[in-house]
Design an enzyme around this catalytic site. Structure first.
Site, PDB file in Angstrom:
ATOM      1  N   CYS A 216       0.838  -1.207  -0.120  1.00  0.00           N
ATOM      2  CA  CYS A 216      -0.105  -0.040   0.008  1.00  0.00           C
ATOM      3  C   CYS A 216       0.765   1.232   0.146  1.00  0.00           C
ATOM      4  CB  CYS A 216      -0.939   0.223   1.105  1.00  0.00           C
ATOM      5  SG  CYS A 216      -1.890  -1.183   1.353  1.00  0.00           S
TER       6      CYS A 216
ATOM      7  N   ARG B  62       3.919  -0.519  -4.695  1.00  0.00           N
ATOM      8  CA  ARG B  62       3.637  -0.951  -3.488  1.00  0.00           C
ATOM      9  C   ARG B  62       2.120  -1.590  -3.051  1.00  0.00           C
ATOM     10  NH1 ARG B  62       6.662   1.431   0.439  1.00  0.00           N
ATOM     11  NH2 ARG B  62       5.533   0.704   1.830  1.00  0.00           N
TER      12      ARG B  62
ATOM     13  N   TRP C 244      -2.903  -2.663  -1.705  1.00  0.00           N
ATOM     14  CA  TRP C 244      -2.734  -4.215  -1.815  1.00  0.00           C
ATOM     15  C   TRP C 244      -3.716  -4.643  -0.805  1.00  0.00           C
ATOM     16  CZ3 TRP C 244      -1.155  -8.280   1.009  1.00  0.00           C
ATOM     17  CH2 TRP C 244      -0.670  -9.487   0.221  1.00  0.00           C
TER      18      TRP C 244
ATOM     19  N   ASN D  61      -1.758   1.907   5.874  1.00  0.00           N
ATOM     20  CA  ASN D  61      -0.929   0.722   5.498  1.00  0.00           C
ATOM     21  C   ASN D  61      -0.667  -0.127   6.582  1.00  0.00           C
ATOM     22  OD1 ASN D  61       0.793  -0.929   4.576  1.00  0.00           O
ATOM     23  ND2 ASN D  61       2.482   0.947   4.029  1.00  0.00           N
ATOM     24  N   GLY D  62      -0.881  -1.461   6.585  1.00  0.00           N
ATOM     25  CA  GLY D  62      -0.739  -2.365   7.685  1.00  0.00           C
ATOM     26  C   GLY D  62      -1.856  -2.881   7.946  1.00  0.00           C
TER      27      GLY D  62
ATOM     28  N   GLU E 109      16.074 -18.718  -7.501  1.00  0.00           N
ATOM     29  CA  GLU E 109      15.977 -17.459  -7.813  1.00  0.00           C
ATOM     30  C   GLU E 109      15.590 -17.367  -9.269  1.00  0.00           C
ATOM     31  OE1 GLU E 109      15.527 -14.882  -6.316  1.00  0.00           O
ATOM     32  OE2 GLU E 109      15.787 -13.312  -7.633  1.00  0.00           O
TER      33      GLU E 109
ATOM     34  N   LYS F 275      11.649 -16.019  -9.996  1.00  0.00           N
ATOM     35  CA  LYS F 275      11.529 -14.875 -11.156  1.00  0.00           C
ATOM     36  C   LYS F 275      10.471 -15.382 -12.115  1.00  0.00           C
ATOM     37  CE  LYS F 275      12.972 -12.105  -9.747  1.00  0.00           C
ATOM     38  NZ  LYS F 275      13.507 -12.020  -8.528  1.00  0.00           N
TER      39      LYS F 275
ATOM     40  N   GLU G 233       6.723 -15.629 -10.734  1.00  0.00           N
ATOM     41  CA  GLU G 233       6.239 -14.253 -10.324  1.00  0.00           C
ATOM     42  C   GLU G 233       5.746 -13.404 -11.372  1.00  0.00           C
ATOM     43  OE1 GLU G 233       8.516 -11.691  -7.729  1.00  0.00           O
ATOM     44  OE2 GLU G 233      10.223 -12.343  -8.885  1.00  0.00           O
TER      45      GLU G 233
ATOM     46  N   HIS H 292      15.446 -37.904  -6.570  1.00  0.00           N
ATOM     47  CA  HIS H 292      14.643 -38.353  -5.146  1.00  0.00           C
ATOM     48  C   HIS H 292      13.029 -37.606  -5.307  1.00  0.00           C
ATOM     49  CE1 HIS H 292      18.231 -39.337  -3.228  1.00  0.00           C
ATOM     50  NE2 HIS H 292      18.784 -38.376  -3.674  1.00  0.00           N
TER      51      HIS H 292
ATOM     52  N   LYS I 219       5.700  -4.476  -4.112  1.00  0.00           N
ATOM     53  CA  LYS I 219       7.051  -4.584  -3.983  1.00  0.00           C
ATOM     54  C   LYS I 219       7.599  -4.650  -2.304  1.00  0.00           C
ATOM     55  CE  LYS I 219      11.171  -3.717  -5.495  1.00  0.00           C
ATOM     56  NZ  LYS I 219      11.703  -4.879  -6.299  1.00  0.00           N
TER      57      LYS I 219
END
Ligand code: F6R
Length: 611
Positions: free
Chosen positions: A2, A27, A75, A101-102, A484, A488, A491, A507, A606
């Site tokens: 947010c 955000r 968000w 925000n929170g 990583e 990438k 997402e 395995h 983000k």
């Protein structure tokens, strides 16, 4: 998560708030809204599901002139993303407007109490409960700031808030606990925002609010104090970046721009720190802990997401060069499992944003247990940077694309510097130190060589972008790079991808392999290269399609695999800084071919400032 902005000043307020929101849109981007106090102190508000552009279209008709306003890009945590749940939220009489925000964790208990007292609600959000709680106290004390303080004393959880009200129309009240808030001090204008990127256009003078502090902004100035009404002395800092750094600069996406910036950002991470002739490193940010860290019994590195993947590489680096035992743990796990820590333990917190809620909370956990806390952080002045005892900034500059790229390679660079620094304080010889330092110095040019081959990676993406699954394999230093690469891809392209240590494939994951499964294998020429080749053979024996990342000149592999992407030679311990770059590009081009919203992938944000 947010983005919040508030403004008091003489500029045209609606476009200013919208531009601020656009700069913070990374955000959160599922809905947005704003409130203005117009010249007759009436509250005018508009809220829209969707992007800031949708809010902009909707506010075309909002012909208000005012000097005070707040805005928010969301968000969603509590309540579906729709117009009603979008911020700002209001009290029942629509006289107070609040952006937040929170997460207010005890919102449902408070809501029940307020309903019993006769208050009603329009939305499903936790934020509206806070707005109505402020109203309840205002009705009693008739003092807005006091009402805000009383309300904030009742809530648990995290908040960065800004509010305006027709009751006291000449002020913005802002407060924080666990969610970032920055004040911008301009020329007869004042701002509050959750992110410096929304402020930089107007002023470089900022104050970082601390937890449990609040600010009251008015046309004549500002005051800061604690939520408990104690005076605080706030220091004005200078922002260290420029507007052009948060613009796309001709690139189609921020992510691509940031991938291509890596030649420079890796150099910036080393600037003034690498002492090539001495085979050593200077880390001014660790001066205060230098003697203690030399004798560290153990290092624990904790982080989330991409930063966690860099921590895994850090484990290999520090153990190899400095022989200090290292453990790596997700911050979200570390903070809740009562970790056993000793006073001679060092805990390193890695974070691009410096605001990730789980990582931030883990610092409190480590501090309580007496460990020394170090930060490896990008955003200067961020909560994590300020909460740690000492640290190293990575100096990657603002990273706007939601998928982290340049921050990752800068984290790896700083971790390599740290490992070298620790190694040289302990047993690493000058000769070995010089060898590593020289290779570090040569990395930016090698990164550029990989970037020059981007079109070949685009061609490979063209062949595989319709695949439903991808497997990424790597060993040793490049196992975290497999993780990583997979992160990438998933997402930003929404293709399912998994990263594995190459030898673990047999395995379980080997069952997934058939002719439709692209397998990306990170196979630089190092001491375990031959083992990785055996793993490639196992994939090929099951008709998997292999894209290998290996060194220039290693043409042998071409006969075995479907595609080779080449990187220049370097020391095995530095290969992750090179091998990850083709994987970033592969994810980028795949997502572009699929028409994804690369800089703002669905469901993500983000800066993850909620648990
Ligand atoms: C992935 C990504 C996230 C972040 C994670 C931690 O591309 O960006 O996984 O790495 O949310 O964020 P920071 O590093 O800001 O603590």
């Amino acid at each position: 998560m947010c983005g919040i902005i508030g403004y008091i000043g003489k500029k045209e307020i609606v476009p200013l708030l919208l531009t601020g929101l656009k700069r913070m849109e990374y955000r959160g981007y599922d809905s947005a809204g704003l409130s203005i106090l117009d010249s007759s102190s009436e509250l005018k508000s508009i809220k829209k599901k969707g992007r800031v552009n949708d809010l902009e279209l909707a506010s075309m008709d909002l012909n208000v002139k005012g000097i005070i306003g707040i805005a928010h890009t969301r968000w969603a945590t509590h309540g579906y993303p729709n117009d009603i749940n979008a911020h700002p939220h209001f009290d029942t009489k629509m006289n107070i407007s609040l952006v937040h925000n929170g997460i207010i964790e005890n919102y449902s208990i408070i809501k029940q109490k307020l309903i019993q007292e006769g208050y009603s609600f329009r939305s499903d959000t936790d934020t509206e409960v806070l707005a109505v709680l402020i109203e309840r106290f205002y009705d009693k004390v008739k003092d807005l700031e006091y009402a805000v303080r009383l309300a904030l004393n009742e809530v648990n959880g995290t908040f960065g808030i800004a509010l305006i009200s027709k009751y006291e129309p000449n002020k913005i009240i802002a407060a924080r606990r666990g969610s970032p808030l920055i004040l911008g001090i301009g020329d007869n204008e004042y701002l509050v925002a959750s992110d410096a990127s929304a402020i930089i256009e107007h002023t470089k003078n900022v104050i970082y609010l601390n937890d449990d502090e609040m600010a009251i902004l008015s046309p004549d100035g500002f005051i800061t104090k604690t939520i408990a009404n104690k005076k605080v002395k706030s220091e004005i800092h200078q922002l260290e970046f420029d507007l052009e750094q948060i613009e796309k600069g001709g690139f189609e996406h921020f992510m691509l721009k940031e991938i291509f910036e890596q030649t420079q950002t890796i150099r910036d991470a080393m600037r003034g720190r690498l002492l090539v002739d001495e085979g050593n490193v200077k880390l001014g940010g660790l001066r205060s802990v230098r003697d203690r860290i030399r004798n560290a019994r153990r290092i624990i590195i904790t982080a989330c997401g991409t930063s966690y993947n860099s921590a895994l590489v850090g484990e290999y680096l520090i153990e190899q060069l400095a022989h200090i035992p290292v453990e790596v743990e997700y911050a979200s796990e570390f903070r809740y499992r009562s970790p056993i820590l000793f006073e001679d333990d060092f805990v390193i917190f890695i974070s691009q944003s410096g605001e990730t809620a789980d990582t931030y909370a883990a610092i409190q956990e480590a501090k309580q247990r007496g460990a020394t806390c170090l930060g490896i952080v990008n955003v200067v002045g961020s909560s994590i940077a300020r909460a740690t005892d000492a640290g190293i900034y990575i100096h990657a500059g603002p990273e706007i694309g939601v998928a982290s790229t340049k921050a990752f390679t800068s984290q790896l660079t700083v971790l390599s510097l740290l490992a070298l620094y620790l190694g040289r304080m302990r047993n690493l010889s000058t000769i070995d130190g010089i060898k590593i330092a020289k290779e570090l110095e040569a990395l930016p040019d090698k990164v550029q060589m990989i970037l020059n081959g981007a079109s070949e990676i685009e061609r490979i993406a063209n062949e595989y972008y319709q695949s439903r699954n991808f497997l990424y394999l790597g060993r040793g230093y490049n196992f975290p790079i497999a993780l990583e690469g997979a992160l990438k891809l998933k997402e930003i392209s929404y293709i399912h991808a998994e990263g594995y240590p190459a030898a673990e494939m047999k395995h379980g994951p080997i069952a997934l392999i058939d002719k439709n499964m692209p397998v990306v294998v990170v196979a630089p020429k190092d001491e375990i290269y031959e083992k990785v080749v055996s793993n490639i053979e196992e994939v090929k024996a099951r008709e998997g399609r292999v894209i290998a990342i290996t060194n220039y000149g290693n043409t042998d592999l071409e006969k075995l695999v479907d595609h080779c992407i080449y990187i220049p030679d370097t020391l095995p311990l530095l290969t992750p800084i090179l091998t990850v770059i083709p994987l970033q590009l592969l994810a980028y081009y795949t997502a572009r071919l699929l028409g994804r919203d690369i800089d703002k992938p669905r469901n993500l944000a983000k800066s993850v400032t909620v648990e």
